[in-house]
Design a protein around this motif. Structure first.
Motif, mmCIF file in Angstrom:
data_model
loop_
_atom_site.group_PDB
_atom_site.id
_atom_site.type_symbol
_atom_site.label_atom_id
_atom_site.label_comp_id
_atom_site.label_asym_id
_atom_site.label_seq_id
_atom_site.Cartn_x
_atom_site.Cartn_y
_atom_site.Cartn_z
ATOM 1 N N ARG A 132 0.885 -1.314 0.247
ATOM 2 C CA ARG A 132 -0.010 -0.032 -0.018
ATOM 3 C C ARG A 132 0.786 1.283 -0.054
ATOM 4 O O ARG A 132 0.781 2.165 -0.886
ATOM 5 N N LEU A 133 1.832 1.249 0.912
ATOM 6 C CA LEU A 133 2.494 2.551 1.073
ATOM 7 C C LEU A 133 3.536 2.587 -0.128
ATOM 8 O O LEU A 133 3.840 3.845 -0.841
ATOM 9 N N LEU A 134 4.152 1.626 -0.638
ATOM 10 C CA LEU A 134 4.757 1.757 -2.021
ATOM 11 C C LEU A 134 4.097 2.048 -3.129
ATOM 12 O O LEU A 134 4.542 2.955 -4.077
ATOM 13 N N ALA A 135 2.780 1.698 -3.362
ATOM 14 C CA ALA A 135 1.715 1.965 -4.381
ATOM 15 C C ALA A 135 1.630 3.398 -4.241
ATOM 16 O O ALA A 135 1.356 4.138 -5.254
ATOM 17 N N GLU A 136 1.213 3.879 -2.960
ATOM 18 C CA GLU A 136 1.116 5.368 -2.816
ATOM 19 C C GLU A 136 2.052 6.263 -3.483
ATOM 20 O O GLU A 136 1.736 7.482 -3.809
ATOM 21 N N LEU A 137 3.213 5.952 -3.439
ATOM 22 C CA LEU A 137 4.332 6.886 -3.904
ATOM 23 C C LEU A 137 4.176 7.105 -5.360
ATOM 24 O O LEU A 137 4.631 7.997 -5.906
ATOM 25 N N ALA A 138 3.898 5.995 -6.099
ATOM 26 C CA ALA A 138 3.775 6.148 -7.507
ATOM 27 C C ALA A 138 2.621 7.213 -7.769
ATOM 28 O O ALA A 138 1.781 7.224 -7.523
ATOM 29 N N PRO A 159 -4.911 18.041 7.023
ATOM 30 C CA PRO A 159 -5.606 16.813 7.528
ATOM 31 C C PRO A 159 -4.524 15.663 7.215
ATOM 32 O O PRO A 159 -3.529 15.900 5.992
ATOM 33 N N GLU A 160 -4.725 14.513 7.886
ATOM 34 C CA GLU A 160 -3.687 13.329 7.385
ATOM 35 C C GLU A 160 -3.976 12.864 6.022
ATOM 36 O O GLU A 160 -2.737 12.648 5.326
ATOM 37 N N ALA A 161 -4.846 12.955 5.598
ATOM 38 C CA ALA A 161 -5.251 12.455 4.440
ATOM 39 C C ALA A 161 -4.322 13.016 3.125
ATOM 40 O O ALA A 161 -4.445 12.697 1.870
ATOM 41 N N SER A 162 -4.330 14.679 3.719
ATOM 42 C CA SER A 162 -3.850 15.419 2.334
ATOM 43 C C SER A 162 -1.858 15.268 2.524
ATOM 44 O O SER A 162 -1.404 15.939 1.688
ATOM 45 N N LEU A 163 -1.320 14.646 3.564
ATOM 46 C CA LEU A 163 0.193 14.403 3.472
ATOM 47 C C LEU A 163 0.658 13.259 2.807
ATOM 48 O O LEU A 163 -0.104 12.351 2.635
ATOM 49 N N PRO A 164 1.829 13.271 2.372
ATOM 50 C CA PRO A 164 2.263 12.229 1.494
ATOM 51 C C PRO A 164 2.920 11.233 2.206
ATOM 52 O O PRO A 164 3.479 11.229 3.436
ATOM 53 N N VAL A 165 3.424 10.092 1.418
ATOM 54 C CA VAL A 165 4.084 9.033 2.032
ATOM 55 C C VAL A 165 5.452 9.561 1.614
ATOM 56 O O VAL A 165 5.738 10.268 0.474
ATOM 57 N N VAL A 166 6.547 9.253 2.427
ATOM 58 C CA VAL A 166 7.768 9.709 2.111
ATOM 59 C C VAL A 166 8.915 8.618 2.385
ATOM 60 O O VAL A 166 8.765 7.875 3.195
ATOM 61 N N LEU A 167 9.710 8.306 1.172
ATOM 62 C CA LEU A 167 10.719 7.349 1.217
ATOM 63 C C LEU A 167 12.108 8.191 1.107
ATOM 64 O O LEU A 167 12.428 9.025 0.448
ATOM 65 N N VAL A 235 11.825 10.618 -1.542
ATOM 66 C CA VAL A 235 10.979 10.206 -2.535
ATOM 67 C C VAL A 235 9.612 10.385 -2.395
ATOM 68 O O VAL A 235 9.080 9.795 -1.158
ATOM 69 N N VAL A 236 8.728 11.168 -2.804
ATOM 70 C CA VAL A 236 7.211 11.453 -2.527
ATOM 71 C C VAL A 236 6.372 11.323 -3.755
ATOM 72 O O VAL A 236 6.804 11.139 -4.968
ATOM 73 N N PRO A 237 5.344 11.242 -3.582
ATOM 74 C CA PRO A 237 4.287 11.130 -4.945
ATOM 75 C C PRO A 237 4.452 12.398 -5.654
ATOM 76 O O PRO A 237 4.171 13.515 -5.241
#
Length: 246
Positions: A132-138, A159-167, A235-237
């Protein structure tokens, strides 16, 4: 368990490749994190509640208290000769056990594979967070870390939903590898194998108490390691970085 389910290419030739995790180490992670044995045995200081990591509070939940109670009762009933669950038994919502050499005794347990069959649905839900997290980055965008910090500081209170996944790539507690952090506190750690292959190492969750904690967690990146690709970058979306909501 195969984690993640497929390969995820990253910039600069890095690839997150699936890893087939043997039964004992996989079950150790499932029992330590979603089932909360790590908290009960002191992996998280200051807490002895099974759901310190809050896997019952993600959407959808990985494990809720009622399911945990029924599954741990089934685990406690397992036996093979003299072998029984070394985490002892569940007493209401807490594991009881005496200190051992291993924080999580599943690594040495002859019943780990059968235990894993009982908790298969929980293990699958737990494993799904890696994909899920790796897919959200793409699609991906590699950005300088200092620019990411400035951008996220402007997002304080969002809000939490508007923040990105960060690698991030660099050096962590397990050596060279990568870290994937979600706004909801889920964190995936990956180990570097060779020069360009990343494999799953662990997944855990540290819930944020405040909006500031959430931003701090997203900026808790790996220590730079100049010999690695993407070290010093994040790396971010792409959609989030470029402000594209489509």
């Amino acid at each position: 368990m195969r984690v993640p389910d497929r390969a995820y290419p990253l910039p600069d030739g890095l690839v997150v490749e699936p890893r087939v995790v043997p039964a004992r180490p996989w079950q150790a992670h499932v029992i330590k994190h979603p089932f909360g044995l790590g908290a009960m045995w002191g992996a998280w200081s200051g807490s002895r509640r099974w759901n310190t990591e809050g896997w019952d509070r993600v959407a959808p939940p990985v494990l809720e208290e009622g399911e945990r109670a029924s599954l741990t009762a089934a685990i406690g009933a397992l036996h093979e000769g003299e072998a029984r669950c070394r985490a002892d038994k569940l007493e209401r919502t807490e594991y009881r056990g005496e200190p051992r050499r291993e924080r999580t005794p599943c690594y040495e347990c002859a019943l780990a594979e059968r235990c894993g069959e009982i908790t298969r649905s929980v293990g699958e839900r737990y494993a799904s967070w890696v994909d899920r997290l790796l897919a959200e980055l793409a699609p991906l965008e590699a950005v300088p870390r200092n620019e990411l910090a400035l951008r996220l500081q402007r997002e304080l209170g969002a809000p939490e939903a508007s923040l990105p996944v960060v690698l991030s790539v660099g050096r962590g507690a397990g050596g060279a590898g990568a870290r994937v952090q979600a706004p909801n506190g889920v964190r995936v750690e990956l180990a570097l194998v060779g020069r360009d292959r990343l494999e799953w190492w662990t997944t855990y969750r540290k819930p944020a108490r405040t909006a500031n904690d959430r931003i701090s967690a997203l900026l808790d990146v790996m220590q730079p390691l100049p010999s690695l690709p993407l070290s010093g970058m994040a790396v971010v979306p792409r959609r989030w970085w470029r402000g594209d909501s489509r």
